[in-house]
Design a protein around this motif. Structure first.
Motif, short mmCIF file in Angstrom:
data_model
loop_
_atom_site.label_atom_id
_atom_site.label_comp_id
_atom_site.label_asym_id
_atom_site.label_seq_id
_atom_site.Cartn_x
_atom_site.Cartn_y
_atom_site.Cartn_z
N ILE A 113 8.39 16.98 -7.25
CA ILE A 113 9.16 16.22 -6.28
C ILE A 113 9.84 15.04 -6.96
O ILE A 113 11.01 14.73 -6.69
N LEU A 118 13.77 13.98 -7.00
CA LEU A 118 14.20 12.66 -6.53
C LEU A 118 14.95 11.88 -7.60
O LEU A 118 15.87 11.12 -7.30
N MET A 121 0.78 3.90 -3.22
CA MET A 121 -0.13 5.03 -3.03
C MET A 121 0.39 6.26 -3.78
O MET A 121 1.55 6.63 -3.63
N PRO A 122 -0.46 6.89 -4.58
CA PRO A 122 -0.01 8.05 -5.36
C PRO A 122 0.04 9.28 -4.47
O PRO A 122 -0.98 9.83 -4.09
N LEU A 123 1.25 9.70 -4.14
CA LEU A 123 1.45 10.76 -3.17
C LEU A 123 2.19 11.97 -3.72
O LEU A 123 2.01 13.08 -3.24
N LEU A 124 3.04 11.74 -4.69
CA LEU A 124 4.01 12.78 -5.06
C LEU A 124 3.68 13.52 -6.35
O LEU A 124 3.35 12.89 -7.35
N PRO A 125 3.80 14.83 -6.33
CA PRO A 125 3.63 15.62 -7.54
C PRO A 125 4.89 15.50 -8.41
O PRO A 125 5.95 15.10 -7.92
N SER A 161 16.51 3.27 -2.33
CA SER A 161 16.96 2.85 -1.00
C SER A 161 17.76 3.93 -0.29
O SER A 161 17.89 3.92 0.92
N ARG A 162 18.27 4.89 -1.07
CA ARG A 162 19.00 5.97 -0.40
C ARG A 162 18.05 6.81 0.43
O ARG A 162 18.43 7.42 1.42
N PHE A 163 16.79 6.87 -0.01
CA PHE A 163 15.85 7.75 0.68
C PHE A 163 14.85 7.00 1.55
O PHE A 163 14.49 7.45 2.62
N PHE A 164 14.40 5.85 1.06
CA PHE A 164 13.31 5.16 1.75
C PHE A 164 13.65 3.72 2.05
O PHE A 164 14.46 3.12 1.38
N MET A 172 0.08 12.01 -10.26
CA MET A 172 0.48 11.77 -8.89
C MET A 172 1.26 10.46 -8.86
O MET A 172 0.74 9.42 -9.26
N VAL A 174 0.82 -1.20 0.00
CA VAL A 174 0.00 0.00 0.00
C VAL A 174 0.85 1.25 0.00
O VAL A 174 0.67 2.14 -0.80
N ARG A 175 1.81 1.30 0.90
CA ARG A 175 2.56 2.54 1.01
C ARG A 175 3.45 2.78 -0.19
O ARG A 175 3.82 3.91 -0.48
#
Lengths: 133, 133
Positions: free
Chosen positions: A22, A26, A15-19, A129-132, A54, A11-12
DNA sequence: TTTTTTATGTTAGAAAACCTAACATTCGTT
DNA sequence: AACGAATGTTAGGTTTTCTAACATAAAAAA
């Protein structure tokens, strides 16, 4: 419960979160590039009510991977086939694929022979993986 | 390496990624509410170059927590003091705090006595664990 | 070598999302 | 009744994103 954990993870990540702004930061891709890859169906970001793209974390991962493939000299058609093969190799006995494994090997070999610069650094898997986690 | 792990965690939770529209969906708060809480310094979202608010996952967590506190009848001044206390309770011997623990207890008691509906369900900690690890 | 194709840049015009500021409303508290 | 806290609503302006079209450099094909 293992299932819940995997479920949460999925799910996480989907999930469409980012414009797009961003995602540009990234991935260090331009909006033009991102839209072009979508046009060629390498990604399929969700849309807001007002039609803005998104992106999910998975989308960002895929974009980083695409960037890596392109850096390696593989073209979009090649990346597309790689993804096509990835999406259904679990069962051998399924309906005959549009592209055979032999064909893929040929494609990859051709790409390799035709590409100019071909000395990459380490095996840089494109992911976030560098960020999340 | 433990350090790297914690570091990664912190980065991914504090990185400003989300536009207000997504935060609204995630928290079920209105833009007005979110901006109001910022005005009262309960959150401090980053800003894009063009001055748009960009929220981190931590911000979303905080907002869910604020929502919970408000539902419990605690007002913004109370929440603010709770956060103020949270941010520096590690060392007892530090400079005398603006608000004593006794004062906090009094505040919380007052809130409690004055609030109307006060039978909450379970201990619903406001956080994003439903969506993210 | 000339011609095409690929991947990306650039620009224009329109629509969506977001911003601040101001005024309105609701509902406990004084 | 008057006030204050939290939120709603509206207006006008700015930023972000969208699509579509045309431009270009480099690679592939002819």
């Amino acid at each position: 419960m293992k299932w819940v954990k995997n479920m949460t993870h999925r799910v996480r990540r989907t999930m469409p979160l980012l414009p797009i702004s961003i995602v540009m930061q990234l991935t260090e891709l331009t909006a033009r590039q991102i839209r072009y890859y979508e046009e060629h169906e390498l990604i399929s970001p969700a849309r807001s009510e007002g039609n803005k793209r998104m992106f999910s974390l998975n989308d960002v991962d895929t974009l980083l991977e695409i960037k890596d493939f392109l850096d390696q000299g593989i073209n979009i058609a090649g990346i597309k086939k790689i993804y096509a093969l990835r999406s259904q190799p679990t069962i051998e006995k399924t309906a005959p694929q549009t592209i055979t494994d032999a064909e893929l090997r040929r494609i990859l070999r051709d790409e390799m022979l035709n590409s100019k610069s071909f000395d990459r650094g380490g095996i840089r898997q494109g992911d976030l993986s560098r960020f999340f986690k």
